[in-house]
Design an enzyme around this catalytic site. Sequence first.
Site, PDB file in Angstrom:
ATOM      1  N   ASP A   1      -3.008  -2.845  -2.311  1.00 30.65           N
ATOM      2  CA  ASP A   1      -4.302  -2.098  -2.569  1.00 30.65           C
ATOM      3  C   ASP A   1      -4.013  -1.151  -3.766  1.00 30.65           C
ATOM      4  O   ASP A   1      -2.893  -1.161  -4.473  1.00 30.65           O
ATOM      5  CB  ASP A   1      -4.288  -1.140  -1.289  1.00 30.65           C
ATOM      6  N   ASN A   2      -5.171  -0.515  -4.285  1.00 29.67           N
ATOM      7  CA  ASN A   2      -4.938   0.222  -5.576  1.00 29.67           C
ATOM      8  C   ASN A   2      -4.728  -0.133  -6.799  1.00 29.67           C
ATOM      9  O   ASN A   2      -3.937   0.478  -7.391  1.00 29.67           O
ATOM     10  CB  ASN A   2      -4.276   1.632  -4.935  1.00 29.67           C
TER      11      ASN A   2
ATOM     12  N   GLU B   1     -11.162   4.564  -1.457  1.00 31.33           N
ATOM     13  CA  GLU B   1     -11.672   4.858  -0.162  1.00 31.33           C
ATOM     14  C   GLU B   1     -12.309   6.058  -0.104  1.00 31.33           C
ATOM     15  O   GLU B   1     -12.339   7.219  -0.447  1.00 31.33           O
ATOM     16  CB  GLU B   1     -10.252   5.122   0.912  1.00 31.33           C
TER      17      GLU B   1
ATOM     18  N   LYS C   1       2.832   3.029  -6.124  1.00 30.31           N
ATOM     19  CA  LYS C   1       2.465   2.017  -6.966  1.00 30.31           C
ATOM     20  C   LYS C   1       3.533   1.343  -7.794  1.00 30.31           C
ATOM     21  O   LYS C   1       3.719   0.412  -8.153  1.00 30.31           O
ATOM     22  CB  LYS C   1       1.222   2.582  -7.884  1.00 30.31           C
TER      23      LYS C   1
ATOM     24  N   ASP D   1       0.836  -1.279   0.005  1.00 31.48           N
ATOM     25  CA  ASP D   1       0.067  -0.095  -0.114  1.00 31.48           C
ATOM     26  C   ASP D   1       0.680   1.272   0.179  1.00 31.48           C
ATOM     27  O   ASP D   1       0.485   2.131   0.586  1.00 31.48           O
ATOM     28  CB  ASP D   1      -0.967  -0.057   1.284  1.00 31.48           C
TER      29      ASP D   1
HETATM   30  O1  LIG Z   1       0.097   7.055  -2.448  1.00 29.30           O
HETATM   31  C1  LIG Z   1      -0.632   6.094  -2.009  1.00 29.30           C
HETATM   32  N1  LIG Z   1      -0.242   5.048  -1.512  1.00 29.30           N
HETATM   33  C2  LIG Z   1      -1.147   4.236  -0.964  1.00 29.30           C
HETATM   34  N2  LIG Z   1      -2.498   4.242  -1.028  1.00 29.30           N
HETATM   35  C3  LIG Z   1      -3.018   5.167  -1.722  1.00 29.30           C
HETATM   36  C4  LIG Z   1      -4.439   5.171  -1.961  1.00 29.30           C
HETATM   37  O2  LIG Z   1      -5.186   4.360  -1.190  1.00 29.30           O
HETATM   38  C5  LIG Z   1      -5.021   6.386  -2.698  1.00 29.30           C
HETATM   39  C6  LIG Z   1      -4.256   7.202  -3.265  1.00 29.30           C
HETATM   40  C7  LIG Z   1      -4.789   8.291  -4.095  1.00 29.30           C
HETATM   41  C8  LIG Z   1      -6.073   7.976  -4.906  1.00 29.30           C
HETATM   42  C9  LIG Z   1      -6.649   9.023  -5.352  1.00 29.30           C
HETATM   43  C10 LIG Z   1      -6.256  10.381  -5.606  1.00 29.30           C
HETATM   44  F1  LIG Z   1      -6.802  11.442  -5.935  1.00 29.30           F
HETATM   45  C11 LIG Z   1      -5.140  10.613  -4.858  1.00 29.30           C
HETATM   46  C12 LIG Z   1      -4.459   9.588  -4.170  1.00 29.30           C
HETATM   47  C13 LIG Z   1      -2.890   7.299  -3.056  1.00 29.30           C
HETATM   48  C14 LIG Z   1      -2.115   6.109  -2.275  1.00 29.30           C
HETATM   49 MG   LIG Z   2      -3.898   2.664  -0.516  1.00 33.31          MG
END
Ligand SMILES: O=c1[nH]cnc2c(O)cc(-c3ccc(F)cc3)cc12
Ligand SMILES: [Mg+2]
Length: 214
Positions: free
Chosen positions: A169-170, A199, A144, A141
Amino acid sequence: TRSTRPQRLLGAVQKSATRGDPCSVVNAIDQFCRHTEWAMNVGDEKGCILDSVVSEVNPATVLELGTYCGYSTVRIARLLPPHAKLITLEFNPDFAAIARQVIAWAGMEEKVHLVEGASGEWIPKIKEQFGVKALDLVFLDHWKDQYLPDTKLIEECGLLRKGSVLLADNVIFPGAPQYLEYVRSSQQYESQYFKSHLEYTKVEDGLEKSVFLG
Ligand SMILES: O=c1[nH]cnc2c(O)cc(-c3ccc(F)cc3)cc12
Ligand SMILES: [Mg+2]
């Protein structure tokens, strides 16, 4: 000077959660991020999938890549048996400082080793530093574009055993296409996609569960 988002998230925990109660910490963060200020925690919807995988694996040793504010750290640790160990790596010192306080508020310090540093530097040290023979569960997590190189490094360091589980995740948003291609095409993994949402939003995202076949 203006507070940071992690500082405001910690404030919500200290205001609304009960010390020593990990579930109340998880709920306080979800409430805050859904109704006050979005933050990149795995969240409640994907969190339920995480819970089911943790419960199924019942891991003695967990590695989390990307602590952020400690939401998933607490979410995982609350389900672990007393002597199980969760090692969580965080590159950003400001995030790590907040996560330590969130983990402490939840009363999860005994089960958690938070390491500040780069995953690429620390993964090769895990065996010697923590007396770990194998990782039962890895939760990816963090960045990426680090998912794939770190997975290959974990393999090369002999940290996986037959049945070790990678949960990422993601994989849809922000997305980890090279990682997905690798685990889904490799003969060494049996992969499964759990469709969900980013989320606290309606945007599609999901978790990829990959069992190492050895
Ligand atoms: O950088 C991330 N590390 C880990 N998990 C993430 C996560 O769950 C969501 C996002 C994220 C999602 C949409 C957005 F508009 C901007 C950032 C980044 C990370
Ligand atoms: Mg994440």
